[in-house]
Scaffold this active site. Structure first.
Site, PDB file in Angstrom:
ATOM      1  N   SER A   1       0.875  -1.126  -0.015  1.00  0.00           N
ATOM      2  CA  SER A   1       0.008  -0.026   0.039  1.00  0.00           C
ATOM      3  C   SER A   1       0.944   1.173   0.159  1.00  0.00           C
ATOM      4  O   SER A   1       0.442   2.207  -0.451  1.00  0.00           O
ATOM      5  CB  SER A   1      -1.043  -0.058   1.262  1.00  0.00           C
ATOM      6  OG  SER A   1      -0.131   0.063   2.580  1.00  0.00           O
TER       7      SER A   1
ATOM      8  N   HIS B   1      -5.107  -3.684  -2.485  1.00  0.00           N
ATOM      9  CA  HIS B   1      -4.933  -3.093  -3.675  1.00  0.00           C
ATOM     10  C   HIS B   1      -4.847  -3.427  -4.891  1.00  0.00           C
ATOM     11  O   HIS B   1      -4.441  -2.739  -5.825  1.00  0.00           O
ATOM     12  CB  HIS B   1      -3.502  -1.913  -3.158  1.00  0.00           C
ATOM     13  CG  HIS B   1      -3.830  -1.339  -1.878  1.00  0.00           C
ATOM     14  ND1 HIS B   1      -4.371  -0.068  -1.879  1.00  0.00           N
ATOM     15  CD2 HIS B   1      -3.512  -1.617  -0.566  1.00  0.00           C
ATOM     16  CE1 HIS B   1      -4.371   0.572  -0.740  1.00  0.00           C
ATOM     17  NE2 HIS B   1      -3.827  -0.449  -0.009  1.00  0.00           N
TER      18      HIS B   1
ATOM     19  N   LYS C   1     -11.852   0.162  -1.681  1.00  0.00           N
ATOM     20  CA  LYS C   1     -11.042   0.652  -2.729  1.00  0.00           C
ATOM     21  C   LYS C   1     -11.408   0.795  -4.083  1.00  0.00           C
ATOM     22  O   LYS C   1     -12.169   1.424  -4.364  1.00  0.00           O
ATOM     23  CB  LYS C   1      -9.666   0.102  -2.619  1.00  0.00           C
ATOM     24  CG  LYS C   1      -9.108   0.312  -1.130  1.00  0.00           C
ATOM     25  CD  LYS C   1      -7.806  -0.403  -0.801  1.00  0.00           C
ATOM     26  CE  LYS C   1      -7.436  -0.110   1.003  1.00  0.00           C
ATOM     27  NZ  LYS C   1      -8.309  -0.713   1.830  1.00  0.00           N
TER      28      LYS C   1
END
Length: 381
Positions: free
Chosen positions: A177, A205, A235
């Protein structure tokens, strides 16, 4: 005790390490209203631009109409509603894995999985750049917690070979990240096979971005009963919560043993309904990933000849390492004054301070050009 806390806060200020929140008064997008100022947003994780997508908003509104606001109970009491079940099934089917289980957050998923599978007499092997939630989970599991240098396969193999633990688990982020680089998942899985270990992959991610949207396992073409896969939904998916997919026996064990799934009220069914809509959009609209990749290439090419220390990342996370926390804060503030929001990330989150630039499919080419112009002006190029 209050005096000690006040002194500690003063010390954080002196080291340029105190964290403060800004108030966003608009939906998540490429442009935000923050503390009354309109800014280009290069610090969020809405990689595909779905957080304010009209189809997700319609889905969550329909979910509220059908199921109300609160779920009313934990999943094992009476809070497991139809959209929760549909989301788990849709997620597992899309990944091609046998079963899945939902959690309220990615943090809770990491805590729940690792503490349910590992305990005293077991061993967890974790990359030193893992997310804090993975580290906390490893500590709370009471297993032997061994960390290896970032992506250092030789160091990991040495630890695995020396371990006499009853049960072993390798825990890694798929995309890191704060550095944006990827874990070598095929080699990690080979080590898990060789040393009879689980491989737990936190793909917060990578999910939605890599592997045609299916995430890092699809990107690498990996399948194995040793794999346990986590995707967060806050996300690229633009919603909230997390899902874990694995063999059916693993998921059934988590339903019975993962405290963060058992002893908490279920997330609202409307959120699960919006997440189902998000999975459908991610599957259908590959142009979002293509556009994101174009922005990444534009940024990297624009800074290639500059004096900025851009880390070798191919993901939506493009960190620029700087000398110290003071410089990171100064650059972030200078960009802010130019109408651009880029987060300054400092210790202890990272060992070396940096600007963490993140890109989204909702950015325009002109937005990335504006960021490049500001950065190059500040560095003196």
């Amino acid at each position: 005790m209050l005096d000690e806390l006040e002194a500690g806060l003063i010390a954080l200020d002196a080291g340029h390490l105190r964290r403060r929140r800004r108030v966003v008064s608009s939906p998540q997008a490429a442009r935000l209203e923050v503390d009354g100022k309109h800014l280009l947003n290069f610090c969020g994780n809405d990689y595909l631009g779905l957080a304010n997508d009209v189809r997700l908003r319609v889905a969550v509104q329909a979910g509220v109409e059908a199921y109300g606001v609160g779920s009313g109970a934990s999943h094992l009491v009476c809070g497991h509603q139809l959209p929760h079940e549909q989301l788990e099934q849709q997620f597992a089917a899309w990944l091609g894995l046998p079963a899945a289980l939902g959690f309220a957050t990615g943090y809770m998923a990491n805590l729940g999985v690792i503490t349910a599978l590992m305990g005293r007499g077991d061993a967890v092997f974790a990359d030193k750049l893992n997310h804090a939630s993975l580290n906390d989970a490893c500590v709370l599991s009471r297993a032997d917690f061994r960390r290896f240098a970032h992506n250092d396969l030789a160091a990991l193999e040495h630890l695995l070979a020396a371990s006499t633990a009853r049960r072993k688990l390798i825990a890694v982020d798929a995309v890191y990240s704060m550095d944006g680089d990827m874990a070598p998942l095929p080699a990690l899985l080979a080590l898990a096979e060789r040393y009879d270990a689980w491989l737990y992959v936190d793909d917060a991610h990578g999910f939605g971005v890599l592997g045609g949207g299916r995430g890092s396992l699809a990107h690498w073409g990996l399948r194995s009963p040793r794999l346990i896969y986590l995707a967060t939904l806050g996300k690229a998916a633009g919603v909230a919560g997390a899902l874990v997919a694995a063999e059916t026996a693993v998921i059934e064990w988590l339903i019975n043993k993962a405290h963060t799934a058992i002893y908490t009220t279920a997330a609202p069914a409307a959120i699960a309904q919006a997440a189902c809509a998000s999975l459908s959009v991610m599957a259908a609209e590959g142009w979002r990933r293509e556009r994101l990749q174009a922005h990444i290439a534009q940024l990297r090419e624009g800074l290639r000849a500059s004096r900025y220390a851009l880390l070798p990342s191919e993901s939506a996370i493009q960190p620029i390492v700087v000398s110290n926390s003071e410089q990171a804060l100064r650059l972030s503030q200078q960009l802010w004054e130019r109408g651009i929001w880029v987060a300054a990330i400092r210790p202890p989150t990272v060992a070396t301070a940096r600007l963490r630039v993140t890109l989204s499919a909702t950015h325009e080419t002109t937005d990335v050009a504006a960021l490049l112009a500001a950065l190059l002006e500040l560095v003196g190029n």
